[in-house]
Write a protein that holds these residues in place. Structure first.
Motif, mmCIF file in Angstrom:
data_model
loop_
_atom_site.group_PDB
_atom_site.id
_atom_site.type_symbol
_atom_site.label_atom_id
_atom_site.label_comp_id
_atom_site.label_asym_id
_atom_site.label_seq_id
_atom_site.Cartn_x
_atom_site.Cartn_y
_atom_site.Cartn_z
ATOM 1 N N GLU A 172 0.852 -1.178 0.000
ATOM 2 C CA GLU A 172 0.000 0.000 0.000
ATOM 3 C C GLU A 172 0.885 1.224 0.000
ATOM 4 N N ASP A 173 0.404 2.262 -0.633
ATOM 5 C CA ASP A 173 1.167 3.503 -0.669
ATOM 6 C C ASP A 173 1.245 4.095 0.717
ATOM 7 N N GLU A 174 2.436 4.467 1.120
ATOM 8 C CA GLU A 174 2.616 5.088 2.420
ATOM 9 C C GLU A 174 2.163 6.541 2.376
ATOM 10 N N ASP A 175 1.612 7.000 3.486
ATOM 11 C CA ASP A 175 1.152 8.378 3.551
ATOM 12 C C ASP A 175 2.316 9.272 3.942
ATOM 13 N N GLU A 176 3.097 9.659 2.942
ATOM 14 C CA GLU A 176 4.271 10.487 3.201
ATOM 15 C C GLU A 176 3.880 11.867 3.702
ATOM 16 N N GLU A 177 2.694 12.342 3.297
ATOM 17 C CA GLU A 177 2.276 13.682 3.698
ATOM 18 C C GLU A 177 2.136 13.786 5.213
ATOM 19 N N ALA A 178 1.724 12.701 5.856
ATOM 20 C CA ALA A 178 1.485 12.749 7.302
ATOM 21 C C ALA A 178 2.746 12.496 8.117
ATOM 22 N N THR A 179 3.830 12.099 7.485
ATOM 23 C CA THR A 179 5.071 11.784 8.202
ATOM 24 C C THR A 179 5.868 13.056 8.465
ATOM 25 N N ILE A 180 6.283 13.235 9.710
ATOM 26 C CA ILE A 180 7.098 14.392 10.096
ATOM 27 C C ILE A 180 8.552 13.950 10.188
ATOM 28 N N ARG A 181 9.428 14.666 9.491
ATOM 29 C CA ARG A 181 10.858 14.365 9.505
ATOM 30 C C ARG A 181 11.534 15.313 10.492
ATOM 31 N N LEU A 182 12.112 14.728 11.550
ATOM 32 C CA LEU A 182 12.732 15.497 12.636
ATOM 33 C C LEU A 182 14.237 15.281 12.609
ATOM 34 N N ALA A 183 14.990 16.325 12.255
ATOM 35 C CA ALA A 183 16.454 16.255 12.235
ATOM 36 C C ALA A 183 16.999 16.720 13.573
ATOM 37 N N ILE A 184 17.844 15.906 14.179
ATOM 38 C CA ILE A 184 18.474 16.246 15.460
ATOM 39 C C ILE A 184 19.897 16.685 15.156
ATOM 40 N N VAL A 185 20.167 17.964 15.357
ATOM 41 C CA VAL A 185 21.440 18.554 14.958
ATOM 42 C C VAL A 185 22.074 19.270 16.143
ATOM 43 N N GLY A 186 23.341 19.635 15.979
ATOM 44 C CA GLY A 186 24.043 20.348 17.034
ATOM 45 C C GLY A 186 25.544 20.202 16.902
ATOM 46 N N ARG A 187 26.264 20.782 17.852
ATOM 47 C CA ARG A 187 27.717 20.669 17.863
ATOM 48 C C ARG A 187 28.133 19.239 18.229
ATOM 49 N N PRO A 188 29.388 18.869 18.000
ATOM 50 C CA PRO A 188 29.834 17.521 18.379
ATOM 51 C C PRO A 188 29.748 17.298 19.888
ATOM 52 N N ALA A 211 34.261 12.879 20.613
ATOM 53 C CA ALA A 211 33.529 13.746 19.700
ATOM 54 C C ALA A 211 33.705 13.269 18.266
ATOM 55 N N GLY A 212 32.638 13.389 17.465
ATOM 56 C CA GLY A 212 32.710 13.016 16.056
ATOM 57 C C GLY A 212 32.432 11.552 15.795
ATOM 58 N N THR A 213 31.806 10.838 16.748
ATOM 59 C CA THR A 213 31.525 9.414 16.549
ATOM 60 C C THR A 213 30.556 9.205 15.388
ATOM 61 N N THR A 214 29.485 10.003 15.341
ATOM 62 C CA THR A 214 28.502 9.893 14.254
ATOM 63 C C THR A 214 29.048 10.572 13.001
ATOM 64 N N ARG A 215 28.970 9.866 11.864
ATOM 65 C CA ARG A 215 29.496 10.425 10.613
ATOM 66 C C ARG A 215 28.456 10.461 9.505
ATOM 67 N N ASP A 216 27.415 9.662 9.615
ATOM 68 C CA ASP A 216 26.357 9.643 8.608
ATOM 69 C C ASP A 216 25.106 10.303 9.173
ATOM 70 N N ALA A 217 24.210 10.701 8.276
ATOM 71 C CA ALA A 217 22.867 11.103 8.682
ATOM 72 C C ALA A 217 21.999 9.851 8.632
ATOM 73 N N ILE A 218 21.532 9.387 9.791
ATOM 74 C CA ILE A 218 20.831 8.111 9.900
ATOM 75 C C ILE A 218 19.335 8.362 10.040
ATOM 76 N N ASP A 219 18.531 7.845 9.094
ATOM 77 C CA ASP A 219 17.080 7.972 9.148
ATOM 78 C C ASP A 219 16.490 6.809 9.934
ATOM 79 N N THR A 234 22.306 13.113 13.116
ATOM 80 C CA THR A 234 23.290 13.736 12.230
ATOM 81 C C THR A 234 24.644 13.871 12.919
ATOM 82 N N ALA A 235 25.666 14.104 12.108
ATOM 83 C CA ALA A 235 27.009 14.350 12.639
ATOM 84 C C ALA A 235 27.081 15.750 13.232
ATOM 85 N N GLY A 236 27.927 15.929 14.240
ATOM 86 C CA GLY A 236 28.101 17.231 14.863
ATOM 87 C C GLY A 236 28.720 18.242 13.910
ATOM 88 N N MET A 237 28.317 19.498 14.057
ATOM 89 C CA MET A 237 28.800 20.558 13.172
ATOM 90 C C MET A 237 29.625 21.567 13.966
#
Length: 444
Positions: A172-188, A211-219, A234-237
């Motif tokens: 079945e087609d997924e309801d992408e419109e109702a899905t909220i994408r939450l990016a968690i960002v910040g310094r390392p 610091a810097g353990t995460t390197r990919d953006a993981i969904d 996400t990786a630290g900036m």
């Protein structure tokens, strides 16, 4: 709908991430000549001949590496194998047999219910295909010769993967419109991955004091009270001037791309440092991409901060950022206020998509004019004629006036701030277009 998963595993630096990028026709997986770049398992959508599945990119598995990070990488790869419907075991045809390959082959053979496809990567020329014969000793069937760099054999590999997948369910087609994408960002090292694991309720991404353990953006898809979300770890900036490593540069680019496709950005700050200038820059990046924004002061239980200090931080954010995002306190490790932050993020995602009826907007205009008269120039006063919303995600409004030259910057900010306060749009980007009504004959 259940989309089958395919885990891509192997020894470090055999080209797993390059192969994943080749098969998915993306550049999402971080690729570098240095071994050990991939750490967390990253899931990417793939399709071949109308059949959809998910490729799981994993870090290199080296049982002789005693580094604690290497142990966590192996655990993530094992979890990927446990979740997978098919395993793709990648070896380096150019380097030949290595001791680590034998151990991994034994691990694959012991998983009797998991179809395993043996892939000999880095076969960049057709003349090199006979060199893969030595990998028959693993007892995992006919190796597939591929070149992730050149594309050789990628179609044959995809055919093998699709053939090994379980029977297809009615999708079945997924309801992408109702899905909220939450990016968690910040310094390392501010606790982003710890917060993700707390929300998910499992050790889904690797956490380390380094610091810097995460390197990919993981969904990470999940469901909260019936609402579909996608968490993006996400990786630290760091400040651009402090980035002197090519890996950090490219992981920073992936963080920016993650923000571009997010609905809401949660900026995680270290409460011991307060809201720093870099935190504000990261928040501004999210705002420029049209994301709703929320700030969370993590490690609140470790910070010697009073309520007055917190009020000072909130005032700083309100002065520096036009969106006036909310500032909340959390402890990702202890779980304090994590559910409240998640609820607030969902509310922001909904407000970013809301559409305000035109009659309500024009009542708002009348009230705003009553509270503060528009400016006048050379004896002629600005008239606000009409306000309507024309877009969502983020909300975009059109204000029709008699003469846009009479609209001052101060009055435009006044209208924007009242609009936020009236319709609960603090932390949500608001675009206000001003259009001048064409003069009628009687008005010339």
């Amino acid at each position: 709908m259940s989309i089958p998963k395919v885990a891509v595993v192997g020894y470090p630096n055999v080209g797993k991430s390059s192969l994943v990028n080749r098969l998915t026709q993306t550049r999402e997986a971080v690729v570098h000549e240095r071994a050990g770049i991939t750490r967390d398992r990253k899931e990417l959508a793939c399709e071949w001949n109308g059949r959809r599945f998910t490729l799981i990119d994993t870090g290199g598995m080296d049982n002789l590496d005693l580094d604690p990070i290497s142990g966590s990488i192996r655990e993530q790869a094992i979890v990927a194998l446990n979740e997978a419907d098919v395993a793709v075991f990648v070896v380096d045809a150019r380097a030949g047999l290595r001791p680590g390959d034998d151990e991994l082959a034994d691990l694959m053979r012991r998983r009797r219910n998991l179809p395993v496809i043996l892939v000999a990567n880095k076969v960049d020329r057709v003349e090199d295909v006979p060199n893969i014969a030595e990998f028959h000793r693993f007892g995992l069937g006919e190796p597939v010769a591929v070149s992730a760099a050149q594309g050789l054999g990628s179609g044959d590999l995809l055919d093998r993967i699709v053939a090994a997948l379980p029977p297809e369910d009615d999708e079945e087609d997924e309801d992408e419109e109702a899905t909220i994408r939450l990016a968690i960002v910040g310094r390392p090292n501010v606790g982003k991955s710890t917060l993700v694991n707390r929300i998910i309720g499992a050790e889904r991404v690797i956490v380390s004091d380094v610091a810097g353990t995460t390197r990919d953006a993981i969904d990470l898809p999940l469901e909260v009270d019936g609402r579909k979300l996608v968490l993006i770890d996400t990786a630290g900036m760091r400040r651009q001037s402090k980035v002197d490593d090519s890996v950090e540069y490219y992981t920073g680019l992936r963080t920016q791309r993650a923000v571009e496709r997010a609905d809401v950005v949660l900026v995680v700050c270290d409460a011991r440092d307060g809201v720093t200038s870099q935190d504000l820059r990261i928040a501004e990046m999210g705002m420029q991409e049209g994301c709703a924004t929320l700030l969370a002061l993590n490690k609140w239980d470790l910070a010697p901060m009073t309520e007055d200090d917190l009020d000072h931080e909130r005032g700083k954010v309100s002065r520096k950022l036009r969106l006036r995002p909310k500032v909340m306190t959390i402890s990702a490790l202890g779980g304090r206020n994590v559910e409240r932050v998640l609820t607030e993020a969902i509310m922001l995602g909904d407000r970013r998509r809301q559409r305000v009826p035109t009659p309500e907007l024009n009542r708002f205009v009348a009230e705003a004019v009553d509270a503060r008269q528009p400016p006048a120039k050379q004896g002629h006063r600005l008239k606000l004629l009409y306000l309507a919303q024309i877009e969502t995600r983020p909300p975009r409004f059109v204000l029709q006036v008699n003469n846009r030259n009479k609209l001052t910057r101060d009055y435009a900010y006044y209208l924007e701030n009242r609009l936020r306060a009236r319709f609960g749009l603090d932390g949500v980007p608001v675009i206000l277009d001003v259009r001048e009504r064409k003069q009628r004959r009687g008005e010339r």
